[in-house]
Design a protein around this motif. Structure first.
Motif, PDB file in Angstrom:
ATOM      1  N   GLN A  94       0.848  -1.187   0.000  1.00 14.57           N
ATOM      2  CA  GLN A  94       0.000   0.000   0.000  1.00 14.57           C
ATOM      3  C   GLN A  94       0.886   1.240   0.000  1.00 14.57           C
ATOM      4  O   GLN A  94       1.813   1.337   0.799  1.00 14.57           O
ATOM      5  N   VAL A  95       0.596   2.168  -0.939  1.00 16.91           N
ATOM      6  CA  VAL A  95       1.365   3.411  -1.002  1.00 16.91           C
ATOM      7  C   VAL A  95       0.408   4.588  -0.868  1.00 16.91           C
ATOM      8  O   VAL A  95      -0.767   4.508  -1.252  1.00 16.91           O
ATOM      9  N   SER A  96       0.910   5.701  -0.333  1.00 16.97           N
ATOM     10  CA  SER A  96       0.118   6.927  -0.213  1.00 16.97           C
ATOM     11  C   SER A  96       0.435   7.822  -1.407  1.00 16.97           C
ATOM     12  O   SER A  96       1.593   8.167  -1.639  1.00 16.97           O
ATOM     13  N   VAL A  97      -0.609   8.169  -2.168  1.00 15.04           N
ATOM     14  CA  VAL A  97      -0.436   9.055  -3.334  1.00 15.04           C
ATOM     15  C   VAL A  97      -1.545  10.096  -3.320  1.00 15.04           C
ATOM     16  O   VAL A  97      -2.625   9.860  -2.765  1.00 15.04           O
ATOM     17  N   PRO A  98      -1.320  11.240  -3.963  1.00 12.38           N
ATOM     18  CA  PRO A  98      -2.397  12.232  -4.073  1.00 12.38           C
ATOM     19  C   PRO A  98      -3.540  11.692  -4.941  1.00 12.38           C
ATOM     20  O   PRO A  98      -3.339  10.845  -5.810  1.00 12.38           O
ATOM     21  N   ILE A  99      -4.744  12.174  -4.697  1.00 13.50           N
ATOM     22  CA  ILE A  99      -5.915  11.697  -5.432  1.00 13.50           C
ATOM     23  C   ILE A  99      -5.743  11.908  -6.931  1.00 13.50           C
ATOM     24  O   ILE A  99      -6.089  11.036  -7.735  1.00 13.50           O
ATOM     25  N   ALA A 100      -5.194  13.058  -7.332  1.00 17.00           N
ATOM     26  CA  ALA A 100      -5.006  13.333  -8.763  1.00 17.00           C
ATOM     27  C   ALA A 100      -4.114  12.275  -9.394  1.00 17.00           C
ATOM     28  O   ALA A 100      -4.376  11.787 -10.503  1.00 17.00           O
ATOM     29  N   GLN A 101      -3.077  11.872  -8.708  1.00 15.67           N
ATOM     30  CA  GLN A 101      -2.165  10.849  -9.229  1.00 15.67           C
ATOM     31  C   GLN A 101      -2.858   9.489  -9.273  1.00 15.67           C
ATOM     32  O   GLN A 101      -2.683   8.724 -10.223  1.00 15.67           O
ATOM     33  N   ALA A 102      -3.676   9.184  -8.270  1.00 14.16           N
ATOM     34  CA  ALA A 102      -4.398   7.913  -8.256  1.00 14.16           C
ATOM     35  C   ALA A 102      -5.394   7.838  -9.412  1.00 14.16           C
ATOM     36  O   ALA A 102      -5.543   6.784 -10.050  1.00 14.16           O
ATOM     37  N   VAL A 103      -6.060   8.950  -9.711  1.00 20.15           N
ATOM     38  CA  VAL A 103      -7.007   8.982 -10.819  1.00 20.15           C
ATOM     39  C   VAL A 103      -6.270   8.760 -12.140  1.00 20.15           C
ATOM     40  O   VAL A 103      -6.716   7.986 -12.995  1.00 20.15           O
ATOM     41  N   MET A 104      -5.149   9.435 -12.319  1.00 22.64           N
ATOM     42  CA  MET A 104      -4.373   9.277 -13.555  1.00 22.64           C
ATOM     43  C   MET A 104      -3.833   7.854 -13.677  1.00 22.64           C
ATOM     44  O   MET A 104      -3.817   7.272 -14.769  1.00 22.64           O
ATOM     45  N   ARG A 105      -3.414   7.283 -12.570  1.00 22.19           N
ATOM     46  CA  ARG A 105      -2.904   5.907 -12.588  1.00 22.19           C
ATOM     47  C   ARG A 105      -4.012   4.936 -12.994  1.00 22.19           C
ATOM     48  O   ARG A 105      -3.806   4.047 -13.829  1.00 22.19           O
ATOM     49  N   SER A 106      -5.202   5.114 -12.427  1.00 20.15           N
ATOM     50  CA  SER A 106      -6.339   4.263 -12.758  1.00 20.15           C
ATOM     51  C   SER A 106      -6.730   4.415 -14.229  1.00 20.15           C
ATOM     52  O   SER A 106      -7.040   3.434 -14.909  1.00 20.15           O
ATOM     53  N   LEU A 107      -6.712   5.623 -14.720  1.00 20.23           N
ATOM     54  CA  LEU A 107      -7.045   5.895 -16.115  1.00 20.23           C
ATOM     55  C   LEU A 107      -6.033   5.238 -17.051  1.00 20.23           C
ATOM     56  O   LEU A 107      -6.405   4.642 -18.070  1.00 20.23           O
ATOM     57  N   ALA A 108      -4.769   5.298 -16.689  1.00 18.00           N
ATOM     58  CA  ALA A 108      -3.727   4.689 -17.517  1.00 18.00           C
ATOM     59  C   ALA A 108      -3.860   3.170 -17.539  1.00 18.00           C
ATOM     60  O   ALA A 108      -3.702   2.535 -18.591  1.00 18.00           O
ATOM     61  N   VAL A 109      -4.188   2.571 -16.394  1.00 15.55           N
ATOM     62  CA  VAL A 109      -4.361   1.117 -16.331  1.00 15.55           C
ATOM     63  C   VAL A 109      -5.558   0.696 -17.180  1.00 15.55           C
ATOM     64  O   VAL A 109      -5.499  -0.288 -17.927  1.00 15.55           O
ATOM     65  N   THR A 110      -6.645   1.444 -17.096  1.00 17.80           N
ATOM     66  CA  THR A 110      -7.847   1.140 -17.883  1.00 17.80           C
ATOM     67  C   THR A 110      -7.563   1.271 -19.378  1.00 17.80           C
ATOM     68  O   THR A 110      -8.000   0.438 -20.180  1.00 17.80           O
ATOM     69  N   ALA A 111      -6.808   2.285 -19.767  1.00 16.39           N
ATOM     70  CA  ALA A 111      -6.459   2.451 -21.181  1.00 16.39           C
ATOM     71  C   ALA A 111      -5.537   1.350 -21.659  1.00 16.39           C
ATOM     72  O   ALA A 111      -5.674   0.861 -22.796  1.00 16.39           O
ATOM     73  N   ALA A 112      -4.629   0.910 -20.794  1.00 19.26           N
ATOM     74  CA  ALA A 112      -3.711  -0.172 -21.175  1.00 19.26           C
ATOM     75  C   ALA A 112      -4.446  -1.492 -21.362  1.00 19.26           C
ATOM     76  O   ALA A 112      -4.018  -2.347 -22.148  1.00 19.26           O
ATOM     77  N   LYS A 113      -5.574  -1.656 -20.688  1.00 26.17           N
ATOM     78  CA  LYS A 113      -6.353  -2.872 -20.827  1.00 26.17           C
ATOM     79  C   LYS A 113      -7.178  -2.881 -22.096  1.00 26.17           C
ATOM     80  O   LYS A 113      -7.834  -3.873 -22.417  1.00 26.17           O
ATOM     81  N   GLY A 114      -7.216  -1.729 -22.834  1.00 23.14           N
ATOM     82  CA  GLY A 114      -7.888  -1.706 -24.104  1.00 23.14           C
ATOM     83  C   GLY A 114      -9.172  -0.893 -24.136  1.00 23.14           C
ATOM     84  O   GLY A 114      -9.882  -0.887 -25.132  1.00 23.14           O
ATOM     85  N   ASN A 115      -9.497  -0.202 -23.066  1.00 24.73           N
ATOM     86  CA  ASN A 115     -10.690   0.622 -23.046  1.00 24.73           C
ATOM     87  C   ASN A 115     -10.422   1.883 -23.866  1.00 24.73           C
ATOM     88  O   ASN A 115      -9.606   2.740 -23.504  1.00 24.73           O
ATOM     89  N   THR A 116     -11.098   2.021 -25.012  1.00 23.62           N
ATOM     90  CA  THR A 116     -10.843   3.150 -25.914  1.00 23.62           C
ATOM     91  C   THR A 116     -11.324   4.478 -25.334  1.00 23.62           C
ATOM     92  O   THR A 116     -10.769   5.525 -25.655  1.00 23.62           O
ATOM     93  N   ARG A 117     -12.340   4.466 -24.499  1.00 22.98           N
ATOM     94  CA  ARG A 117     -12.830   5.704 -23.904  1.00 22.98           C
ATOM     95  C   ARG A 117     -11.827   6.261 -22.897  1.00 22.98           C
ATOM     96  O   ARG A 117     -11.799   7.468 -22.655  1.00 22.98           O
ATOM     97  N   ALA A 118     -11.037   5.407 -22.270  1.00 17.79           N
ATOM     98  CA  ALA A 118     -10.059   5.861 -21.298  1.00 17.79           C
ATOM     99  C   ALA A 118      -8.906   6.518 -22.034  1.00 17.79           C
ATOM    100  O   ALA A 118      -8.259   7.406 -21.564  1.00 17.79           O
TER     101      ALA A 118
END
Length: 107
Positions: A83-107
């Motif tokens: 578990q790591v502590s990150v700012p919310i903005a960074q967590a949102v960007m990280r989640s968006l990048a993971v979703t895009a890497a999985k193939g979600n075109t909207r992300a």
């Protein structure tokens, strides 16, 4: 042969109108106390210059500070097994990048 009958709509309308001097107040002739004075603007206390569609600056700055405060608040996120502590903005960007890497075109 010259009849005194009105021949057009305008003359008919003018013929129906009472003489403007025959009444003091009415349609098209407001009381003298409420009439515009010569060289007087129609709305002397009107909208100040620069107020059109512009939010008040203190509220705008306050909202901006609230958004930035929330965006940089830290949260705990699972990064693999740790578990790591990150700012919310960074967590949102990280989640968006993971979703895009999985193939979600909207992300």
């Amino acid at each position: 042969m010259n009849d005194a009958k009105p021949h057009s709509k305008v003359t008919k309308r003018l013929a129906k109108r009472p003489d403007r001097k025959s009444y003091t107040v009415g349609h098209g002739k407001p009381p003298e106390t409420t009439r515009f004075k010569p060289e007087q603007s129609g709305n002397p206390k009107g909208r100040p210059k620069g107020k059109k569609g512009r939010p008040d600056v203190p509220q705008h700055d306050r909202l901006k500070s609230i958004i930035l405060e929330e965006a940089y608040r830290t949260i705990k996120v699972n990064d693999g097994t740790v578990q790591v502590s990150v700012p919310i903005a960074q967590a949102v960007m990280r989640s968006l990048a993971v979703t895009a890497a999985k193939g979600n075109t909207r992300a």
